[in-house]
Write an enzyme that holds these catalytic residues in place. Structure first.
Site, mmCIF file in Angstrom:
data_model
loop_
_atom_site.group_PDB
_atom_site.id
_atom_site.type_symbol
_atom_site.label_atom_id
_atom_site.label_comp_id
_atom_site.label_asym_id
_atom_site.label_seq_id
_atom_site.Cartn_x
_atom_site.Cartn_y
_atom_site.Cartn_z
ATOM 1 C CG ASP A 127 -0.386 -0.177 2.420
ATOM 2 O OD1 ASP A 127 0.746 -0.934 2.629
ATOM 3 O OD2 ASP A 127 -0.625 0.630 3.517
ATOM 4 C CD GLU A 139 3.096 -1.168 7.800
ATOM 5 O OE1 GLU A 139 3.165 -1.191 8.861
ATOM 6 O OE2 GLU A 139 3.361 -0.085 7.337
ATOM 7 C CD GLU A 140 2.711 3.301 5.508
ATOM 8 O OE1 GLU A 140 2.399 3.843 6.736
ATOM 9 O OE2 GLU A 140 3.717 3.326 5.028
ATOM 10 N NE ARG A 190 17.246 -5.234 19.562
ATOM 11 C CZ ARG A 190 18.497 -4.735 20.200
ATOM 12 N NH1 ARG A 190 18.989 -3.659 19.526
ATOM 13 N NH2 ARG A 190 18.618 -4.913 21.550
ATOM 14 C CG HIS A 195 5.633 8.105 6.247
ATOM 15 N ND1 HIS A 195 4.713 7.676 7.154
ATOM 16 C CD2 HIS A 195 6.116 6.864 5.767
ATOM 17 C CE1 HIS A 195 4.533 6.585 7.306
ATOM 18 N NE2 HIS A 195 5.101 5.775 6.481
#
Ligand SMILES: [Zn+2]
Ligand SMILES: [Zn+2]
Length: 390
Positions: free
Chosen positions: A79, A136-137, A176, A361
Protein backbone atom coordinates in the site's frame (compact mmCIF):
# COMPACT_ATOMS: atom_id res chain seq x y z
CA UNK A 1 28.38 -14.96 -2.28
CA UNK A 2 27.24 -11.49 -3.40
CA UNK A 3 24.05 -10.68 -5.30
CA UNK A 4 22.90 -13.53 -7.55
CA UNK A 5 23.96 -12.83 -11.15
CA UNK A 6 20.67 -14.11 -12.42
CA UNK A 7 18.79 -11.73 -10.14
CA UNK A 8 21.06 -8.84 -11.10
CA UNK A 9 20.08 -9.53 -14.70
CA UNK A 10 16.45 -8.88 -13.80
CA UNK A 11 17.30 -5.50 -12.25
CA UNK A 12 15.77 -3.61 -15.17
CA UNK A 13 12.56 -5.64 -14.89
CA UNK A 14 12.31 -5.10 -11.14
CA UNK A 15 12.97 -1.40 -11.60
CA UNK A 16 10.27 -1.17 -14.28
CA UNK A 17 7.75 -2.99 -12.05
CA UNK A 18 8.67 -0.78 -9.11
CA UNK A 19 8.31 2.42 -11.07
CA UNK A 20 4.99 1.34 -12.54
CA UNK A 21 3.69 0.69 -9.02
CA UNK A 22 5.11 4.05 -7.95
CA UNK A 23 3.10 5.78 -10.67
CA UNK A 24 -0.11 4.06 -9.54
CA UNK A 25 -0.23 4.19 -5.74
CA UNK A 26 -3.18 2.63 -3.95
CA UNK A 27 -4.22 3.12 -0.32
CA UNK A 28 -5.20 0.66 2.43
CA UNK A 29 -7.37 -2.21 1.16
CA UNK A 30 -7.74 -0.53 -2.24
CA UNK A 31 -4.73 -2.28 -3.78
CA UNK A 32 -6.80 -3.80 -6.61
CA UNK A 33 -4.52 -2.85 -9.50
CA UNK A 34 -1.38 -3.71 -7.53
CA UNK A 35 -2.64 -7.09 -6.37
CA UNK A 36 -3.90 -7.94 -9.87
CA UNK A 37 -0.43 -7.20 -11.29
CA UNK A 38 1.22 -9.29 -8.56
CA UNK A 39 -1.16 -12.21 -9.18
CA UNK A 40 -0.71 -12.05 -12.95
CA UNK A 41 3.08 -12.03 -12.72
CA UNK A 42 3.19 -14.90 -10.22
CA UNK A 43 0.88 -16.97 -12.45
CA UNK A 44 2.99 -16.23 -15.51
CA UNK A 45 5.94 -17.85 -13.73
CA UNK A 46 3.93 -20.98 -12.88
CA UNK A 47 3.28 -20.07 -9.26
CA UNK A 48 -0.04 -21.11 -7.68
CA UNK A 49 -1.94 -17.93 -6.76
CA UNK A 50 -4.57 -17.24 -4.07
CA UNK A 51 -6.23 -13.82 -4.14
CA UNK A 52 -8.52 -11.87 -1.85
CA UNK A 53 -6.87 -12.94 1.42
CA UNK A 54 -7.38 -10.11 3.91
CA UNK A 55 -9.43 -8.19 1.29
CA UNK A 56 -6.73 -7.45 -1.32
CA UNK A 57 -3.89 -9.71 -0.15
CA UNK A 58 -2.27 -12.25 -2.46
CA UNK A 59 -0.38 -15.45 -1.62
CA UNK A 60 1.78 -17.27 -4.16
CA UNK A 61 2.67 -20.91 -3.44
CA UNK A 62 5.79 -22.38 -5.02
CA UNK A 63 7.03 -25.90 -4.42
CA UNK A 64 10.66 -26.76 -4.95
CA UNK A 65 12.17 -29.99 -6.17
CA UNK A 66 11.91 -33.09 -3.97
CA UNK A 67 9.47 -34.10 -1.27
CA UNK A 68 10.54 -31.75 1.53
CA UNK A 69 7.83 -30.58 3.91
CA UNK A 70 9.55 -27.42 5.14
CA UNK A 71 7.82 -24.12 4.37
CA UNK A 72 8.84 -20.47 4.48
CA UNK A 73 6.71 -17.34 4.24
CA UNK A 74 8.11 -14.10 2.84
CA UNK A 75 6.01 -10.99 3.10
CA UNK A 76 5.92 -7.67 1.23
CA UNK A 77 3.47 -4.83 1.81
CA UNK A 78 1.78 -3.16 -1.18
CA UNK A 79 0.00 0.00 0.00
CA UNK A 80 0.81 3.69 -0.47
CA UNK A 81 0.14 6.81 1.62
CA UNK A 82 -2.46 9.60 1.42
CA UNK A 83 -0.01 12.41 0.65
CA UNK A 84 1.02 14.57 -2.28
CA UNK A 85 4.25 13.64 -4.03
CA UNK A 86 6.69 16.52 -4.60
CA UNK A 87 9.10 14.66 -6.85
CA UNK A 88 9.32 15.58 -10.48
CA UNK A 89 10.64 12.54 -12.27
CA UNK A 90 9.03 10.63 -15.12
CA UNK A 91 7.49 7.96 -12.91
CA UNK A 92 6.05 10.20 -10.20
CA UNK A 93 2.59 9.44 -8.86
CA UNK A 94 -0.19 9.94 -11.40
CA UNK A 95 -2.79 10.18 -8.62
CA UNK A 96 -3.30 13.40 -6.71
CA UNK A 97 -2.94 12.99 -2.97
CA UNK A 98 -1.56 9.46 -3.12
CA UNK A 99 2.08 8.46 -3.05
CA UNK A 100 4.38 5.50 -2.46
CA UNK A 101 6.33 7.39 0.21
CA UNK A 102 7.24 4.38 2.33
CA UNK A 103 8.86 2.24 -0.37
CA UNK A 104 6.26 -0.53 -0.40
CA UNK A 105 6.50 -0.35 -4.20
CA UNK A 106 10.12 -1.46 -3.73
CA UNK A 107 9.24 -4.22 -1.25
CA UNK A 108 6.71 -5.61 -3.72
CA UNK A 109 9.17 -5.47 -6.64
CA UNK A 110 11.86 -7.18 -4.53
CA UNK A 111 9.56 -10.06 -3.61
CA UNK A 112 8.42 -10.40 -7.23
CA UNK A 113 12.06 -10.55 -8.31
CA UNK A 114 12.79 -13.28 -5.77
CA UNK A 115 9.66 -15.19 -6.84
CA UNK A 116 10.67 -15.07 -10.50
CA UNK A 117 14.16 -16.33 -9.72
CA UNK A 118 12.95 -19.10 -7.40
CA UNK A 119 10.27 -20.21 -9.89
CA UNK A 120 12.83 -20.45 -12.69
CA UNK A 121 15.56 -22.19 -10.70
CA UNK A 122 13.61 -24.13 -8.04
CA UNK A 123 16.91 -24.96 -6.42
CA UNK A 124 15.23 -25.81 -3.11
CA UNK A 125 13.17 -28.58 -1.54
CA UNK A 126 9.99 -27.49 0.24
CA UNK A 127 7.40 -24.76 -0.14
CA UNK A 128 7.71 -20.99 -0.34
CA UNK A 129 4.71 -18.76 0.35
CA UNK A 130 5.03 -15.30 -1.19
CA UNK A 131 2.78 -13.11 0.95
CA UNK A 132 1.72 -9.76 -0.53
CA UNK A 133 -0.23 -7.89 2.13
CA UNK A 134 -2.46 -4.83 1.91
CA UNK A 135 -2.91 -1.91 4.28
CA UNK A 136 0.28 -1.77 6.33
CA UNK A 137 -0.08 1.99 6.83
CA UNK A 138 -2.54 1.96 9.70
CA UNK A 139 -5.07 -0.42 8.19
CA UNK A 140 -3.85 -3.61 9.84
CA UNK A 141 -3.66 -5.59 6.60
CA UNK A 142 -1.30 -8.07 8.26
CA UNK A 143 -3.93 -8.71 10.91
CA UNK A 144 -6.61 -9.04 8.22
CA UNK A 145 -4.60 -11.73 6.43
CA UNK A 146 -3.92 -13.60 9.68
CA UNK A 147 -7.63 -13.46 10.57
CA UNK A 148 -8.42 -14.73 7.08
CA UNK A 149 -6.52 -17.91 7.93
CA UNK A 150 -3.15 -17.07 6.39
CA UNK A 151 -1.11 -19.51 8.45
CA UNK A 152 -3.80 -22.23 8.59
CA UNK A 153 -4.10 -22.23 4.82
CA UNK A 154 -0.40 -21.68 4.18
CA UNK A 155 1.51 -23.11 7.17
CA UNK A 156 5.02 -21.72 7.52
CA UNK A 157 7.93 -22.81 9.72
CA UNK A 158 9.13 -19.21 9.65
CA UNK A 159 7.94 -15.90 8.21
CA UNK A 160 10.17 -13.02 7.15
CA UNK A 161 9.69 -9.39 6.17
CA UNK A 162 11.94 -6.46 5.27
CA UNK A 163 11.62 -2.70 5.14
CA UNK A 164 13.85 -0.18 3.41
CA UNK A 165 15.66 2.21 5.75
CA UNK A 166 16.89 5.51 4.26
CA UNK A 167 18.80 6.45 7.43
CA UNK A 168 21.19 3.52 7.03
CA UNK A 169 23.87 3.07 4.35
CA UNK A 170 22.80 1.44 1.11
CA UNK A 171 23.19 -2.33 1.15
CA UNK A 172 23.50 -2.70 4.91
CA UNK A 173 21.29 -5.02 6.83
CA UNK A 174 19.95 -4.04 10.25
CA UNK A 175 18.37 -6.54 12.56
CA UNK A 176 18.01 -7.62 16.16
CA UNK A 177 16.58 -10.53 18.08
CA UNK A 178 13.72 -9.89 20.51
CA UNK A 179 11.66 -6.68 20.69
CA UNK A 180 12.61 -4.36 17.82
CA UNK A 181 9.66 -2.03 17.17
CA UNK A 182 7.00 -0.71 19.51
CA UNK A 183 3.30 -1.36 19.75
CA UNK A 184 1.09 1.52 18.61
CA UNK A 185 -2.22 2.35 20.27
CA UNK A 186 -4.59 5.32 20.23
CA UNK A 187 -6.42 6.72 23.24
CA UNK A 188 -9.27 9.21 23.02
CA UNK A 189 -10.28 10.90 26.28
CA UNK A 190 -13.61 12.75 26.21
CA UNK A 191 -14.15 15.10 29.11
CA UNK A 192 -17.72 16.00 29.84
CA UNK A 193 -17.96 18.92 32.26
CA UNK A 194 -20.41 21.71 32.89
CA UNK A 195 -20.11 24.75 30.67
CA UNK A 196 -21.03 28.33 31.38
CA UNK A 197 -20.03 31.97 31.27
CA UNK A 198 -16.30 32.72 31.38
CA UNK A 199 -16.94 35.40 34.02
CA UNK A 200 -18.52 32.90 36.41
CA UNK A 201 -16.18 29.89 36.48
CA UNK A 202 -17.35 28.86 39.95
CA UNK A 203 -20.68 27.86 38.39
CA UNK A 204 -19.01 25.47 35.93
CA UNK A 205 -17.01 22.26 35.97
CA UNK A 206 -14.39 23.41 33.50
CA UNK A 207 -13.36 20.59 31.11
CA UNK A 208 -10.32 22.61 29.95
CA UNK A 209 -8.92 22.80 33.48
CA UNK A 210 -9.49 19.06 33.79
CA UNK A 211 -7.90 18.45 30.39
CA UNK A 212 -4.77 20.43 31.23
CA UNK A 213 -4.32 18.47 34.42
CA UNK A 214 -5.01 15.24 32.58
CA UNK A 215 -2.30 16.14 30.04
CA UNK A 216 0.21 16.81 32.80
CA UNK A 217 -0.70 13.70 34.78
CA UNK A 218 -0.33 11.50 31.69
CA UNK A 219 3.32 12.59 31.42
CA UNK A 220 4.02 10.86 34.73
CA UNK A 221 3.27 7.42 33.25
CA UNK A 222 6.55 7.30 31.36
CA UNK A 223 8.44 9.47 33.86
CA UNK A 224 7.29 7.71 37.07
CA UNK A 225 5.62 4.36 36.30
CA UNK A 226 7.57 2.82 33.43
CA UNK A 227 11.02 1.62 34.49
CA UNK A 228 13.83 4.01 33.49
CA UNK A 229 15.44 1.48 31.14
CA UNK A 230 12.15 0.34 29.61
CA UNK A 231 10.71 1.99 26.50
CA UNK A 232 7.35 3.71 26.15
CA UNK A 233 5.95 6.94 24.73
CA UNK A 234 2.72 8.73 25.62
CA UNK A 235 2.24 11.62 23.20
CA UNK A 236 -0.89 13.74 23.50
CA UNK A 237 -1.34 14.88 19.93
CA UNK A 238 -4.72 16.61 19.94
CA UNK A 239 -6.46 18.84 22.50
CA UNK A 240 -9.83 20.06 21.29
CA UNK A 241 -12.10 22.37 23.24
CA UNK A 242 -14.05 25.57 23.11
CA UNK A 243 -15.95 27.80 20.69
CA UNK A 244 -15.62 31.35 22.03
CA UNK A 245 -13.50 33.57 24.26
CA UNK A 246 -16.24 34.12 26.81
CA UNK A 247 -17.57 30.57 26.98
CA UNK A 248 -16.36 27.81 29.24
CA UNK A 249 -17.17 24.79 27.09
CA UNK A 250 -19.13 21.74 28.04
CA UNK A 251 -16.64 19.30 26.60
CA UNK A 252 -12.98 18.80 25.82
CA UNK A 253 -11.22 15.98 24.04
CA UNK A 254 -7.65 14.74 24.20
CA UNK A 255 -6.18 12.22 21.77
CA UNK A 256 -2.92 10.40 22.43
CA UNK A 257 -0.58 8.02 20.63
CA UNK A 258 0.92 5.34 22.87
CA UNK A 259 4.02 3.28 22.06
CA UNK A 260 5.47 0.45 24.13
CA UNK A 261 8.25 -2.02 23.48
CA UNK A 262 6.78 -5.00 25.34
CA UNK A 263 3.32 -6.38 26.07
CA UNK A 264 3.88 -5.85 29.82
CA UNK A 265 4.68 -2.17 29.40
CA UNK A 266 1.71 -1.80 27.06
CA UNK A 267 -0.60 -3.23 29.77
CA UNK A 268 0.95 -0.97 32.39
CA UNK A 269 0.45 2.18 30.33
CA UNK A 270 -3.14 1.32 29.48
CA UNK A 271 -3.97 0.58 33.13
CA UNK A 272 -2.36 3.79 34.38
CA UNK A 273 -4.25 5.84 31.79
CA UNK A 274 -7.50 4.43 33.12
CA UNK A 275 -6.56 5.24 36.71
CA UNK A 276 -5.42 8.76 35.86
CA UNK A 277 -8.60 9.51 33.89
CA UNK A 278 -10.71 8.33 36.84
CA UNK A 279 -8.64 10.42 39.27
CA UNK A 280 -8.88 13.61 37.22
CA UNK A 281 -12.62 13.10 36.78
CA UNK A 282 -13.07 12.77 40.51
CA UNK A 283 -10.92 15.83 41.26
CA UNK A 284 -12.69 18.13 38.80
CA UNK A 285 -16.24 16.85 39.01
CA UNK A 286 -16.30 15.94 35.34
CA UNK A 287 -16.74 12.70 33.43
CA UNK A 288 -13.72 11.38 31.57
CA UNK A 289 -14.53 8.68 29.07
CA UNK A 290 -11.39 6.82 27.96
CA UNK A 291 -11.52 4.91 24.69
CA UNK A 292 -8.25 3.00 24.44
CA UNK A 293 -7.82 1.27 21.10
CA UNK A 294 -5.09 -1.31 20.65
CA UNK A 295 -3.77 -1.03 17.11
CA UNK A 296 -0.44 -2.74 16.35
CA UNK A 297 1.45 -5.01 18.76
CA UNK A 298 5.20 -4.67 19.12
CA UNK A 299 7.49 -6.38 16.63
CA UNK A 300 9.29 -9.16 18.49
CA UNK A 301 11.80 -11.12 16.42
CA UNK A 302 12.36 -14.77 17.25
CA UNK A 303 15.92 -15.75 18.05
CA UNK A 304 16.34 -18.70 15.67
CA UNK A 305 14.70 -16.96 12.71
CA UNK A 306 16.80 -13.84 13.36
CA UNK A 307 19.94 -15.98 13.06
CA UNK A 308 18.58 -17.52 9.86
CA UNK A 309 17.90 -14.12 8.31
CA UNK A 310 21.27 -12.74 9.40
CA UNK A 311 23.05 -15.75 7.90
CA UNK A 312 21.36 -15.19 4.52
CA UNK A 313 22.17 -11.48 4.63
CA UNK A 314 25.83 -12.07 5.53
CA UNK A 315 26.17 -14.31 2.49
CA UNK A 316 24.82 -11.57 0.24
CA UNK A 317 26.29 -8.35 1.67
CA UNK A 318 29.12 -9.62 3.90
CA UNK A 319 29.36 -9.67 7.70
CA UNK A 320 30.77 -6.14 7.75
CA UNK A 321 27.44 -4.88 6.39
CA UNK A 322 25.19 -6.75 8.78
CA UNK A 323 24.39 -5.12 12.12
CA UNK A 324 22.68 -7.65 14.39
CA UNK A 325 22.34 -5.13 17.23
CA UNK A 326 20.42 -2.44 15.39
CA UNK A 327 18.77 0.00 17.83
CA UNK A 328 15.13 -0.56 18.79
CA UNK A 329 12.65 1.84 17.23
CA UNK A 330 9.49 3.38 18.66
CA UNK A 331 7.76 3.21 15.27
CA UNK A 332 5.44 0.29 14.58
CA UNK A 333 4.77 -2.23 11.84
CA UNK A 334 1.87 -4.58 11.30
CA UNK A 335 4.16 -7.51 10.45
CA UNK A 336 3.89 -7.83 14.26
CA UNK A 337 0.55 -9.63 13.78
CA UNK A 338 2.26 -12.30 11.68
CA UNK A 339 5.05 -12.66 14.24
CA UNK A 340 2.42 -13.33 16.92
CA UNK A 341 1.19 -16.33 14.93
CA UNK A 342 4.37 -17.70 13.41
CA UNK A 343 8.05 -17.50 14.40
CA UNK A 344 9.93 -15.12 12.20
CA UNK A 345 12.06 -12.06 11.71
CA UNK A 346 11.63 -8.52 10.42
CA UNK A 347 14.63 -6.45 9.41
CA UNK A 348 15.78 -3.28 7.68
CA UNK A 349 17.67 -2.94 4.44
CA UNK A 350 19.67 0.30 4.31
CA UNK A 351 19.09 2.48 1.23
CA UNK A 352 20.94 5.73 1.99
CA UNK A 353 23.27 7.20 -0.60
CA UNK A 354 23.99 10.61 -2.14
CA UNK A 355 20.67 10.63 -4.03
CA UNK A 356 18.43 8.77 -1.59
CA UNK A 357 18.38 10.39 1.81
CA UNK A 358 14.81 11.54 2.44
CA UNK A 359 13.07 9.70 5.24
CA UNK A 360 10.06 7.55 4.52
CA UNK A 361 6.79 9.54 4.52
CA UNK A 362 8.64 12.60 3.13
CA UNK A 363 7.01 14.12 0.00
CA UNK A 364 10.31 13.77 -1.90
CA UNK A 365 11.01 10.21 -0.82
CA UNK A 366 11.76 7.67 -3.52
CA UNK A 367 12.70 4.02 -3.08
CA UNK A 368 16.33 3.34 -3.98
CA UNK A 369 16.27 0.91 -6.92
CA UNK A 370 19.94 0.03 -6.31
CA UNK A 371 18.88 -2.33 -3.51
CA UNK A 372 16.32 -4.29 -5.55
CA UNK A 373 18.82 -7.03 -6.46
CA UNK A 374 20.23 -7.14 -2.94
CA UNK A 375 16.77 -7.58 -1.41
CA UNK A 376 15.73 -10.25 -3.90
CA UNK A 377 19.03 -12.08 -3.40
CA UNK A 378 18.56 -12.14 0.36
CA UNK A 379 15.13 -13.76 -0.05
CA UNK A 380 16.45 -16.27 -2.58
CA UNK A 381 19.44 -17.11 -0.39
CA UNK A 382 17.24 -17.52 2.68
CA UNK A 383 14.98 -20.00 0.85
CA UNK A 384 17.84 -22.05 -0.63
CA UNK A 385 19.64 -22.08 2.69
CA UNK A 386 16.63 -23.13 4.80
CA UNK A 387 15.07 -25.53 2.30
CA UNK A 388 18.18 -27.23 0.85
CA UNK A 389 17.97 -29.90 -1.80
CA UNK A 390 19.30 -33.24 -0.58
ZN1 LIG B 1 5.17 3.89 6.29
ZN1 LIG C 1 6.46 1.16 5.34
Amino acid sequence: MPVYNRIAETHNDMQAWRRDLHQHPELCFEERRTSAIVAEKLRSWGIEVHEGIGVTGVVGVLKGQGTGTGAIGIRADMDALPMQEENDFSYKSTINGKMHACGHDGHTAILLGAAKYLAETRNFDGTVHFIFQPAEEGGGGGDAMVKDGLFERFPCDGVYGLHNQPSMPRGTFNIRSGPMMASADVAVMKINGKGGHAAYPHLTNDPIAAGVQLYTALQTIVARNVGPVENAVVSVTMFEAGTGSNIIPQEAKLTASIRAMTAQIRDLVENRMGEICAGVAETHGVEVDLDYKRCYPSVVNHEKETEIAARAAIEVVGAENVNTETPIRMGSEDFAFMLEECPGCYFFLGTNDETHFHSVHHPEFDFNDEVLSIGASIWARLVEQQLPRT
